[in-house]
Design a protein around this motif. Structure first.
Motif, PDB file in Angstrom:
ATOM      1  N   LYS A  91      50.097  54.837  42.633  1.00  0.00           N
ATOM      2  CA  LYS A  91      50.403  56.165  42.109  1.00  0.00           C
ATOM      3  C   LYS A  91      50.745  57.074  43.270  1.00  0.00           C
ATOM      4  O   LYS A  91      50.032  57.105  44.277  1.00  0.00           O
ATOM      5  CB  LYS A  91      49.212  56.724  41.334  1.00  0.00           C
ATOM      6  CG  LYS A  91      49.518  58.072  40.666  1.00  0.00           C
ATOM      7  CD  LYS A  91      48.428  58.492  39.713  1.00  0.00           C
ATOM      8  CE  LYS A  91      48.799  59.788  39.000  1.00  0.00           C
ATOM      9  NZ  LYS A  91      47.816  60.166  37.972  1.00  0.00           N
ATOM     10  N   ALA A  92      51.846  57.787  43.133  1.00  0.00           N
ATOM     11  CA  ALA A  92      52.289  58.689  44.201  1.00  0.00           C
ATOM     12  C   ALA A  92      51.390  59.918  44.272  1.00  0.00           C
ATOM     13  O   ALA A  92      50.740  60.293  43.299  1.00  0.00           O
ATOM     14  CB  ALA A  92      53.731  59.115  43.954  1.00  0.00           C
ATOM     15  N   ASN A  93      51.375  60.517  45.444  1.00  0.00           N
ATOM     16  CA  ASN A  93      50.700  61.799  45.612  1.00  0.00           C
ATOM     17  C   ASN A  93      51.563  62.651  46.537  1.00  0.00           C
ATOM     18  O   ASN A  93      51.308  62.768  47.726  1.00  0.00           O
ATOM     19  CB  ASN A  93      49.306  61.621  46.198  1.00  0.00           C
ATOM     20  CG  ASN A  93      48.548  62.933  46.262  1.00  0.00           C
ATOM     21  OD1 ASN A  93      48.857  63.874  45.535  1.00  0.00           O
ATOM     22  ND2 ASN A  93      47.563  63.012  47.138  1.00  0.00           N
ATOM     23  N   GLY A  94      52.618  63.204  45.954  1.00  0.00           N
ATOM     24  CA  GLY A  94      53.533  64.026  46.730  1.00  0.00           C
ATOM     25  C   GLY A  94      54.918  63.415  46.812  1.00  0.00           C
ATOM     26  O   GLY A  94      55.164  62.289  46.379  1.00  0.00           O
ATOM     27  N   VAL A  95      55.837  64.174  47.377  1.00  0.00           N
ATOM     28  CA  VAL A  95      57.216  63.713  47.573  1.00  0.00           C
ATOM     29  C   VAL A  95      57.692  64.171  48.946  1.00  0.00           C
ATOM     30  O   VAL A  95      57.113  65.068  49.556  1.00  0.00           O
ATOM     31  CB  VAL A  95      58.179  64.270  46.492  1.00  0.00           C
ATOM     32  CG1 VAL A  95      57.839  63.750  45.120  1.00  0.00           C
ATOM     33  CG2 VAL A  95      58.171  65.800  46.509  1.00  0.00           C
ATOM     34  N   THR A  96      58.738  63.530  49.414  1.00  0.00           N
ATOM     35  CA  THR A  96      59.446  64.001  50.600  1.00  0.00           C
ATOM     36  C   THR A  96      60.839  64.458  50.205  1.00  0.00           C
ATOM     37  O   THR A  96      61.418  63.963  49.228  1.00  0.00           O
ATOM     38  CB  THR A  96      59.572  62.903  51.666  1.00  0.00           C
ATOM     39  OG1 THR A  96      60.244  61.758  51.094  1.00  0.00           O
ATOM     40  CG2 THR A  96      58.209  62.480  52.179  1.00  0.00           C
TER      41      THR A  96
END
Length: 426
Positions: A91-96
């Motif tokens: 599961k992701a936690n943030g983006v770039t």
């Protein structure tokens, strides 16, 4: 122990002066995002995952934007997105937010410690931006080189010529790619991959290689990775309390690489050695709670603490405690098993007994003394057990653990609970 993506990759590439695309992290303001779009025309929005998990582009987990409204919509879509590849879930936690790099040429490059060549090996192709397994082999160069001399410019030049790379990209790559050996060698990496490297053209028509994606792995036994000053939380595969606790031990001797496979599993398998870990994970399947590698000759204190954390989180639901590894060359098996036995005894003393079947498969120095320590503890606690030595087939030992789990599911857990004096099986 991996790092993926440009959020941290761009910073690592700066150590050796390798060009990288401009990157903003999850906390970027709207003004910063707007300015990034203004400078580059187009940006990419990518989710940030812990550890390494591939095929994000094919799963549609890549956003493109040429205006702030689209960028924020993609941020909302991807910020906490979930992604699965086989049994691995993340599961992701943030983006770039990464600047787009217009280019006609894309390159794949990697350096790995090859077990086939017994030497560091460069893999290079001018057909980048896709999985290396999908590239026609005649366009792929795999070249081992001497670690004493490092990756020299002529090695890169010869490889590009042999695979028929366009002439205009050879000189820029020959100038830049050897820098990556410094990053690989000086900081204890086992693998370093850039895919793609895009060849950006400046106003005078000159091409510059620019890294647009990054992946690397570190050797836990090589202390040079600590020079990078990376935050410890990067090396946890998720945000569970279990992994965060284990992760705090990574500053000590020995490995503590762990990943939760199935939080509903019934076999707790502390594993020693990467080869054993691969086989155990594959054969146990969904029955395995964790995938782990606790090798590297951990001292008594480290191993006892690792075992304590594992038992605290998973022993109540486990049917089988499966301690498994290959035949060690330098790990003191007595210290390892004595620490785990003491942790098991203390867990029962503090939290009460739980129905459990103990299976051991191991080889190495002081094995018999270690087995005796584990045997005595199991006898004292009233637990059934089976111990396998260095001459046992590891696949048969894994099958035995699976059979023990099946027996515990059917009737064994009730029987062991009665033996322990518990009112009923958990």
């Amino acid at each position: 122990m991996q790092i993926t993506g440009m959020l941290h990759g761009a910073r690592l590439l700066k150590f050796v002066g390798f060009p990288a695309t401009e990157v903003l992290g999850p906390g970027a303001s709207e003004e910063e995002i707007t300015a990034l779009i203004a400078r580059h025309g187009q940006i990419f929005i990518k989710p940030v995952f812990k550890g390494g998990i591939g095929k994000k582009g094919k799963a549609g987990l890549l956003g493109r934007a040429k205006d702030l409204k689209t960028a924020l919509a993609e941020k909302e879509r991807l910020y906490f997105v979930e992604h699965s590849v086989g049994h691995v879930k993340a599961k992701a936690n943030g983006v770039t937010f990464e600047a787009g790099v217009p280019a006609q040429h894309e390159v794949y490059f990697s350096i790995t410690d090859s077990t086939h060549f017994r030497a560091p090996t460069m893999t290079l192709t001018h057909v980048g931006g896709m999985d290396i397994e999908e590239v026609d082999k005649r366009h792929v160069a795999m070249v081992p080189f001497d670690p004493l001399t490092g990756l020299k410019a002529f090695v890169v030049a010869n490889a590009l010529s042999e695979i028929g790379a366009p002439k205009e990209i050879i000189s820029p790559l020959v100038q830049q790619l050897p820098k990556l050996w410094e990053l690989f060698h000086d900081f204890g990496m086992t693998t370093l991959e850039l895919n793609p490297i895009r060849l950006r053209q400046d106003g005078k028509g000159r091409l510059t290689p620019v890294a647009c994606d990054f992946k690397c792995g570190f050797d836990r036994d090589d202390p040079r990775w600590a020079r990078l000053g990376l935050p410890p939380h990067l090396f946890a595969a998720d945000y569970s309390d279990f992994e965060q606790e284990i992760n705090q031990l990574r500053t000590h001797q020995g490995q503590s690489d762990v990943y939760v496979i199935n939080d509903q599993g019934t076999i707790l398998a502390p594993t020693f050695g990467g080869g054993a870990n691969s086989l155990v994970t594959e054969m146990l399947g969904d029955a395995a709670i964790i995938s782990s590698d606790f090798g590297g000759n951990p001292p008594y204190e480290k191993m006892k603490e690792v075992a304590r954390i594992c038992f605290k989180h998973w022993l109540k639901q486990a049917n089988v405690l499966f301690i498994i590894g290959g035949k060690s060359n330098n790990t003191d098996i007595f210290e390892t098993l004595r620490a785990m036995a003491d942790a098991l005894r203390e867990h029962f003393s503090k939290h009460g007994p739980t129905p459990l079947y103990v299976v051991l498969g191991r080889g190495g120095p002081n094995l018999v003394r270690g087995m005796a320590a584990l045997r005595d503890t199991c006898d004292q606690l009233g637990l059934p057990y089976r111990l396998f030595g260095f001459d046992s087939d590891i696949s048969q030992v894994i099958d035995y653990a699976k059979q023990a789990d099946s027996w515990m599911r059917a009737e064994g857990r009730t029987q062991v609970a009665a033996r322990l004096g518990l009112a009923q099986a958990a």
